[in-house]
Motif scaffolding. Structure first.
Motif, PDB file in Angstrom:
ATOM      1  N   GLU A   8       0.850  -1.189   0.000  1.00 55.71           N
ATOM      2  CA  GLU A   8       0.000   0.000   0.000  1.00 55.71           C
ATOM      3  C   GLU A   8       0.888   1.243   0.000  1.00 55.71           C
ATOM      4  N   PRO A   9       0.421   2.332  -0.608  1.00 50.12           N
ATOM      5  CA  PRO A   9       1.251   3.543  -0.732  1.00 50.12           C
ATOM      6  C   PRO A   9       1.719   4.105   0.607  1.00 50.12           C
ATOM      7  N   ALA A  10       0.925   3.942   1.654  1.00 55.10           N
ATOM      8  CA  ALA A  10       1.284   4.533   2.955  1.00 55.10           C
ATOM      9  C   ALA A  10       2.088   3.570   3.829  1.00 55.10           C
ATOM     10  N   SER A  11       2.658   2.545   3.232  1.00 53.28           N
ATOM     11  CA  SER A  11       3.449   1.569   3.975  1.00 53.28           C
ATOM     12  C   SER A  11       4.563   2.255   4.754  1.00 53.28           C
ATOM     13  N   ASP A  12       4.926   1.692   5.922  1.00 55.91           N
ATOM     14  CA  ASP A  12       5.998   2.285   6.726  1.00 55.91           C
ATOM     15  C   ASP A  12       7.351   1.631   6.437  1.00 55.91           C
ATOM     16  N   GLU A  13       7.458   0.935   5.313  1.00 54.41           N
ATOM     17  CA  GLU A  13       8.722   0.307   4.952  1.00 54.41           C
ATOM     18  C   GLU A  13       9.746   1.357   4.514  1.00 54.41           C
ATOM     19  N   LEU A  14      11.019   0.933   4.517  1.00 54.56           N
ATOM     20  CA  LEU A  14      12.128   1.855   4.256  1.00 54.56           C
ATOM     21  C   LEU A  14      13.033   1.324   3.153  1.00 54.56           C
ATOM     22  N   TYR A  15      13.552   2.242   2.354  1.00 54.46           N
ATOM     23  CA  TYR A  15      14.665   1.918   1.470  1.00 54.46           C
ATOM     24  C   TYR A  15      15.931   2.304   2.225  1.00 54.46           C
ATOM     25  N   VAL A  16      16.714   1.295   2.565  1.00 52.16           N
ATOM     26  CA  VAL A  16      17.864   1.482   3.443  1.00 52.16           C
ATOM     27  C   VAL A  16      19.150   1.395   2.627  1.00 52.16           C
ATOM     28  N   TYR A  17      19.968   2.427   2.723  1.00 56.32           N
ATOM     29  CA  TYR A  17      21.265   2.453   2.060  1.00 56.32           C
ATOM     30  C   TYR A  17      22.360   2.524   3.120  1.00 56.32           C
ATOM     31  N   PRO A  50      23.479   4.730   8.110  1.00 52.79           N
ATOM     32  CA  PRO A  50      22.308   4.421   7.291  1.00 52.79           C
ATOM     33  C   PRO A  50      21.641   5.676   6.725  1.00 52.79           C
ATOM     34  N   ILE A  51      21.273   5.583   5.469  1.00 46.55           N
ATOM     35  CA  ILE A  51      20.424   6.581   4.805  1.00 46.55           C
ATOM     36  C   ILE A  51      19.100   5.884   4.509  1.00 46.55           C
ATOM     37  N   CYS A  52      18.018   6.377   5.076  1.00 53.10           N
ATOM     38  CA  CYS A  52      16.724   5.695   4.985  1.00 53.10           C
ATOM     39  C   CYS A  52      15.686   6.603   4.329  1.00 53.10           C
ATOM     40  N   VAL A  53      15.051   6.097   3.294  1.00 48.74           N
ATOM     41  CA  VAL A  53      13.981   6.835   2.615  1.00 48.74           C
ATOM     42  C   VAL A  53      12.683   6.066   2.809  1.00 48.74           C
ATOM     43  N   ALA A  56      13.994  15.150  -1.719  1.00 54.66           N
ATOM     44  CA  ALA A  56      13.890  15.941  -0.485  1.00 54.66           C
ATOM     45  C   ALA A  56      14.199  15.072   0.733  1.00 54.66           C
ATOM     46  N   ALA A  57      13.711  13.826   0.710  1.00 54.82           N
ATOM     47  CA  ALA A  57      13.991  12.909   1.825  1.00 54.82           C
ATOM     48  C   ALA A  57      15.470  12.547   1.875  1.00 54.82           C
ATOM     49  N   VAL A  58      16.070  12.317   0.722  1.00 56.60           N
ATOM     50  CA  VAL A  58      17.501  12.014   0.671  1.00 56.60           C
ATOM     51  C   VAL A  58      18.307  13.210   1.174  1.00 56.60           C
ATOM     52  N   LYS A  59      17.914  14.411   0.766  1.00 57.60           N
ATOM     53  CA  LYS A  59      18.606  15.626   1.199  1.00 57.60           C
ATOM     54  C   LYS A  59      18.586  15.748   2.727  1.00 57.60           C
ATOM     55  N   ALA A  60      17.440  15.477   3.320  1.00 58.41           N
ATOM     56  CA  ALA A  60      17.336  15.556   4.777  1.00 58.41           C
ATOM     57  C   ALA A  60      18.231  14.520   5.450  1.00 58.41           C
ATOM     58  N   GLU A  61      18.296  13.315   4.890  1.00 54.09           N
ATOM     59  CA  GLU A  61      19.163  12.276   5.444  1.00 54.09           C
ATOM     60  C   GLU A  61      20.635  12.639   5.290  1.00 54.09           C
ATOM     61  N   TYR A  62      21.004  13.209   4.155  1.00 55.35           N
ATOM     62  CA  TYR A  62      22.394  13.642   3.959  1.00 55.35           C
ATOM     63  C   TYR A  62      22.765  14.719   4.978  1.00 55.35           C
ATOM     64  N   ALA A  63      21.828  15.637   5.239  1.00 53.26           N
ATOM     65  CA  ALA A  63      22.103  16.703   6.202  1.00 53.26           C
ATOM     66  C   ALA A  63      22.273  16.132   7.603  1.00 53.26           C
TER      67      ALA A  63
END
Length: 488
Positions: free
Chosen positions: A300-309, A335-338, A360-367
């Motif tokens: 589902e689109p609102a899933s709480d799963e993460l793309y973890v790098y 970890p960088i998590c989107v 935008a999510a990646v930018k926040a994680e990089y910061a």
């Protein structure tokens, strides 16, 4: 947790081996330890390659290039003894980088003759890279860093560095190749062969990256350790990757696919990134996330799963100025998590909207990552307290990773010259093209970006037995398509 784990940092200092005082060794630290585990227990996962396609300014026969390369390689060894280092183990399974000083010049010549090889039969460096992906490192005698010379013509040669990821990272292999080509160019110009005081080269063994500038377990370090450990404690149960195909992971040839944008398109892309307030890495990293989502959508689109790098950072910027060209392993990681819902909720408005949302999510994680204090030391502490304590050095590994993996390698010219002159300043060698690649035996492909000669390069390393070439080519094609969305 009020402080970081208690670690005996002296484990990672160079010392004589207890049963062989001539042999110098230090325990592998931080990412070196993970590289050893993957290489040893996961079919050579992440063995490194660096390729450079070059043009010689005058024709030179292959036997002359090979001879010059071997002499040049000995000069590199004196400056960077890690190219002749081995990886060895104690009774507990702990890994050590070892180096044996060598006072016999004939033994040095034999080592160079053994590890600098003329490649025969391969049509190009990518084909050679794939053939060598089957080779288990270290080789039987302990050698784990080799140079291959591939002749295209008497004015065009390819050089491929094949090495363990334990002593080197992607910047380190560039610095090693730079030293090799500098010395070849001098040799082609007729420079007298250098005389080295062999046996004293061990003074050039650099400490582990975290030890440069001294170990400092200050408040910032403890806070960073706590934050990264907390991430590791929560993310993996929510991790989502590419869809598994009905193919086996494990040993077999691994391959690299690539795409190079024109200088014109690259310039437009770089300019557009600045205009929208995002970096090249943030956008390209976000595109990999969107590709993964499209390949394996959550239920589902609102899933709480993460793309973890495993968010890789060239940590040389954290070192002192004198070590900005540190040639060994100097990657930091956190970890960088989107969140998948960032993509899922934006996708109905179109792929470009989803791409910007992910960026935008990646930018926040990089910061968040950039704000960490004591990052290099904290990275070493976290690896020691997590992967090593979980029994990884005995081969207790998690299931094969389904990705995604990403590395932004930056501007190639940061660590390489394009032109190499002889001692008189006469140009002898030009690098036309480069690539960094790694063995990817796990199912999840590894995506990499960099620039060379003002052109943006995208590449994907993959195991064709886990994901077929057609599937990965589709991922690469989609990456190119999403990149072009930025300036349309």
């Amino acid at each position: 947790m009020s402080s970081g784990p208690i670690i005996d940092w002296s484990r990672f200092d160079w010392k004589p081996a207890p049963d062989d005082p001539i042999l110098l060794r230090r325990e592998v630290a931080a990412g070196e330890a993970i590289a050893d585990i993957w290489q040893r227990f996961d079919h050579g996962e992440q063995t490194l390659f660096f390729g450079a396609v070059t043009t010689f300014h005058v024709p030179v026969p292959a036997h002359t290039v090979l001879s010059c390369a071997r002499r040049a390689w000995t000069a590199v060894r004196f400056a960077v003894p890690l190219v002749a280092a081995h990886t060895e183990y104690d009774a507990t399974g702990s890994a050590f980088i070892t180096y044996r000083p060598e006072s016999d010049a004939q033994a040095i010549e034999a080592w160079a003759a053994r590890t600098v090889r003329l490649a025969e039969g391969a049509q190009d460096l990518d084909e050679l890279r794939s053939e060598l992906s089957r080779v288990v490192l270290p080789e039987a005698g302990g050698d784990q860093t080799m140079i291959y010379v591939l002749r295209y013509s008497d004015t065009r040669y390819g050089f491929l560095l094949h090495t363990s990821h334990v002593p080197f990272d992607s910047a380190g292999v560039k610095l090693v190749m730079k030293g090799l080509l500098q010395n070849i160019a001098r040799g082609l110009g007729g420079a007298a062969e250098e005389s080295f005081r062999w046996g004293a080269e061990a003074t050039n063994l650099l400490p582990a990256a975290h030890a440069i500038g001294g170990v400092c377990e200050d408040a910032a370090y403890h806070q960073t350790v706590r934050s990264i450990l907390n991430d590791f404690g929560t993310i993996f149960q929510k991790q989502r990757g590419f869809r598994l195909r009905e193919h086996a992971s494990g040993q077999g040839p691994t391959r690299r696919l690539s795409f190079v944008f024109s200088e014109e398109e690259s310039t437009v892309f770089f300019r557009t990134c600045k205009q929208v307030g995002l970096t090249v890495n943030q956008l390209l990293h976000a595109a990999v996330t969107l590709i993964t989502y499209l390949d394996n959508p959550p239920p589902e689109p609102a899933s709480d799963e993460l793309y973890v790098y495993f968010g890789l950072v060239d940590a040389r910027r954290h070192l002192s100025q004198e070590h900005k060209f540190y040639p060994g392993y100097c990657l930091g990681m956190s970890p960088i998590c989107v969140p998948s819902k960032v993509v899922g909720e934006a996708l109905p408005r179109g792929e470009k909207e989803a791409l910007y949302a992910a960026a935008a999510a990646v930018k926040a994680e990089y910061a968040r990552q950039a704000a960490y204090g004591g990052f290099v030391l904290a990275h070493a502490a976290v690896i020691d307290a997590t992967f090593m304590e979980m029994g990884a050095k005995q081969g207790n590994l998690p299931p094969p990773a389904t990705g995604p993996g990403y590395s932004g390698d930056g501007i190639g010219e940061s660590y390489l010259d394009r032109i190499y002159n002889d001692a008189a300043g006469v140009p002898r060698i030009r690098i036309d093209d480069i690539f960094v690649s790694l063995n990817k035996t796990d199912p999840g492909p590894f995506f990499r970006t960099y620039t060379w000669n003002k052109r943006l390069n995208l590449s994907v390393d993959f195991n064709e037995h886990a994901m077929t070439r057609d599937v990965v080519q589709g991922f690469l094609d989609k990456w190119v398509e999403l990149t072009r969305l930025i300036f349309t």
